[in-house]
Every structure is written in C-alpha cells, then in structure tokens.
Design an enzyme around this catalytic site. Structure first.
Site, short mmCIF file in Angstrom:
data_model
loop_
_atom_site.label_atom_id
_atom_site.label_comp_id
_atom_site.label_asym_id
_atom_site.label_seq_id
_atom_site.Cartn_x
_atom_site.Cartn_y
_atom_site.Cartn_z
N ASP A 67 -7.48 -31.34 32.67
CA ASP A 67 -7.94 -29.96 32.81
C ASP A 67 -8.61 -29.76 34.17
O ASP A 67 -8.83 -30.73 34.91
CB ASP A 67 -8.91 -29.61 31.66
CG ASP A 67 -9.96 -30.68 31.40
OD1 ASP A 67 -10.11 -31.60 32.23
OD2 ASP A 67 -10.65 -30.61 30.37
N ASP A 136 -18.71 -29.49 20.62
CA ASP A 136 -18.15 -28.52 19.67
C ASP A 136 -16.77 -28.96 19.18
O ASP A 136 -16.05 -28.20 18.56
CB ASP A 136 -18.10 -27.10 20.28
CG ASP A 136 -17.13 -27.00 21.45
OD1 ASP A 136 -16.54 -28.02 21.85
OD2 ASP A 136 -16.96 -25.87 21.97
N HIS A 138 -14.27 -29.94 21.19
CA HIS A 138 -13.12 -29.65 22.07
C HIS A 138 -12.53 -30.92 22.66
O HIS A 138 -13.23 -31.89 22.92
CB HIS A 138 -13.47 -28.61 23.15
CG HIS A 138 -14.38 -29.08 24.23
ND1 HIS A 138 -15.66 -28.61 24.40
CD2 HIS A 138 -14.18 -29.95 25.25
CE1 HIS A 138 -16.21 -29.18 25.46
NE2 HIS A 138 -15.34 -30.00 25.98
N GLU A 143 -10.90 -25.37 23.13
CA GLU A 143 -12.06 -25.05 22.29
C GLU A 143 -11.62 -24.89 20.83
O GLU A 143 -10.43 -24.69 20.55
CB GLU A 143 -12.72 -23.76 22.80
CG GLU A 143 -13.26 -23.86 24.23
CD GLU A 143 -14.49 -24.76 24.36
OE1 GLU A 143 -14.82 -25.50 23.42
OE2 GLU A 143 -15.13 -24.72 25.44
#
Ligand code: GLP
Length: 210
Positions: A67, A136, A138, A143
């Site tokens: 990413d 979270d 991810h 996400e």
C-alpha cells in the site's frame, strides 16, 4: 493455516526470516510481498543480519509493497516507498529497481491501481506475503468492511487508523493523509503463502473492532 505463538517478537522475526530463507533457497528469484508498520521490522532486521553474514541473498528476488499513502511528497519520510527503502531495501541486497509499490502520486490514481495489479500478475504473483494487522483489523489498508474480492484501489483511511499512524507523523493526526492506495484483500489472498505477524495485547482477537 498454522498459528505459532512466540514468546518474543525476536523469535517470531527469526521464524518468519527462516521461512523466507527457505523459499529463497529453493527459488532465488522468488516474489516477496513486503509490508510497512512496525511489526515486520523485526523480520527485515533478521533478514539483514543473515544477508550480512552471507547466509542469505535477495539479489535475484523481486518485491511488491502492499500500500501507499496518496499525495505524500516523494521525499516525505513516511511515504511508504521511503519507509520500505530505509527499513528493508537498505538492509538487504535486493535490487531497489525490483521493489515495486502503488504510485500514490500518480495523476490518474485509478489507472495506477490497474497498472499495479497487472505488474503483480506479470511477475507471476506473490510467492510469500509478509503481513501485519491494524488495531481495527485492517490488512494493508483494507479497513473493516472491505470486500474479500477487492483489488488494488483507492481507500479512505478509518479515523482509528489515522490516529494509530499519527505516531509516525510526530503525533499529529492531521498530518496523516486521508487516502491511500492498497492492494485489495482479493489481491493479497492470491499470494501463495502469507506470514502474518501480530504483537501485543492491542492485537488480541476481540479487541480489534472487526
Ligand atoms: C499500517 C499498514 C499496515 C500495517 C498496520 C499495522 O496501517 N498499512 O500494513 O499492518 O499499519 O502496523 P503496526 O505493525 O505498526 O501495528
């Protein structure tokens, strides 16, 4: 899937490095998937140690990043290309021209995402993907709620991720970009082998808000 509980991050780093060394022993031109975040650093350090000792070479390997932030200037230290250069490329003997990442500065981001998917496919796919996981849940920058079939695309970062990553931006959450390009979950799952490392209580199942 195999879950290995290590007593220390060093032990996990050694284990992951062992898997990579074994792969490169069989297949020197293997395609690696490299991740940012703090968790994989211990693996890159161990790989660097082994390269320095002459036990391992990545000279023929290629690597694809997961990413990239959108819009960070080319020389920004937190641009993921620069992070991977400092934390991985500079520690091992891989050819930096053989390390690819999504172009977060492209004029046409959608086209850049498609081009990145094609580059991974043209390389024959990823043999071994190193992964971390966000608090979270991810993976890369996918996400919670991301499609399991998703491919490389533009995503908006969750506020929890921006807050978590503010530590890399001098604690200033406003300095963390809102958008990123990320391999999709579908892209990542096409890797032939995945080694995911997670350290500490913040990554415990049940704590991640997935
Ligand atoms: C970033 C990266 C992810 C990484 C996550 C966790 O958001 N895009 O690939 O897994 O951070 O980072 P850490 O290992 O520092 O907790």
């Amino acid at each position: 899937m195999e879950v290995v509980i290590s007593t220390t991050p060093n032990e996990a780093g050694r284990l992951a490095a062992e898997i990579i060394q074994e792969l490169l022993g069989r297949q020197p031109a293997a395609v690696l998937g490299v991740a940012t975040g703090s968790s994989p650093l211990i693996i890159y350090e161990e790989l660097g140690r082994r390269v320095t000792q002459g036990a391992l070479s990545l000279a023929k390997a290629r690597a694809f990043m997961l990413d990239e932030y959108v819009g960070l200037p080319a020389d920004h230290p937190q641009r993921y290309r620069n992070v991977i250069t400092a934390e991985f490329i500079d520690k091992v003997d891989i050819d930096s021209a053989q390390v690819y990442g999504p172009d977060g500065l492209a004029a046409d981001l959608v086209t850049a995402c498609g081009a990145y998917e094609r580059a991974i496919a043209d390389a024959g796919g990823v043999d071994l993907q190193i992964l971390g996981i966000g608090t979270d849940g991810h993976i890369a920058f996918n996400e919670p709620g991301s499609s399991l079939a998703s491919r490389t695309r533009i995503k908006t970062l969750a506020s929890q991720t921006r807050t978590d990553n503010a530590r890399f931006f001098g604690g200033d959450v406003e300095a963390v970009p809102h958008h990123c390009l990320t391999q999709g979950i579908g892209t990542i799952l096409q890797a032939r082998h995945i080694a995911l490392v997670a350290f500490g209580r913040r990554k415990e199942i049940g704590r991640a808000q997935v």
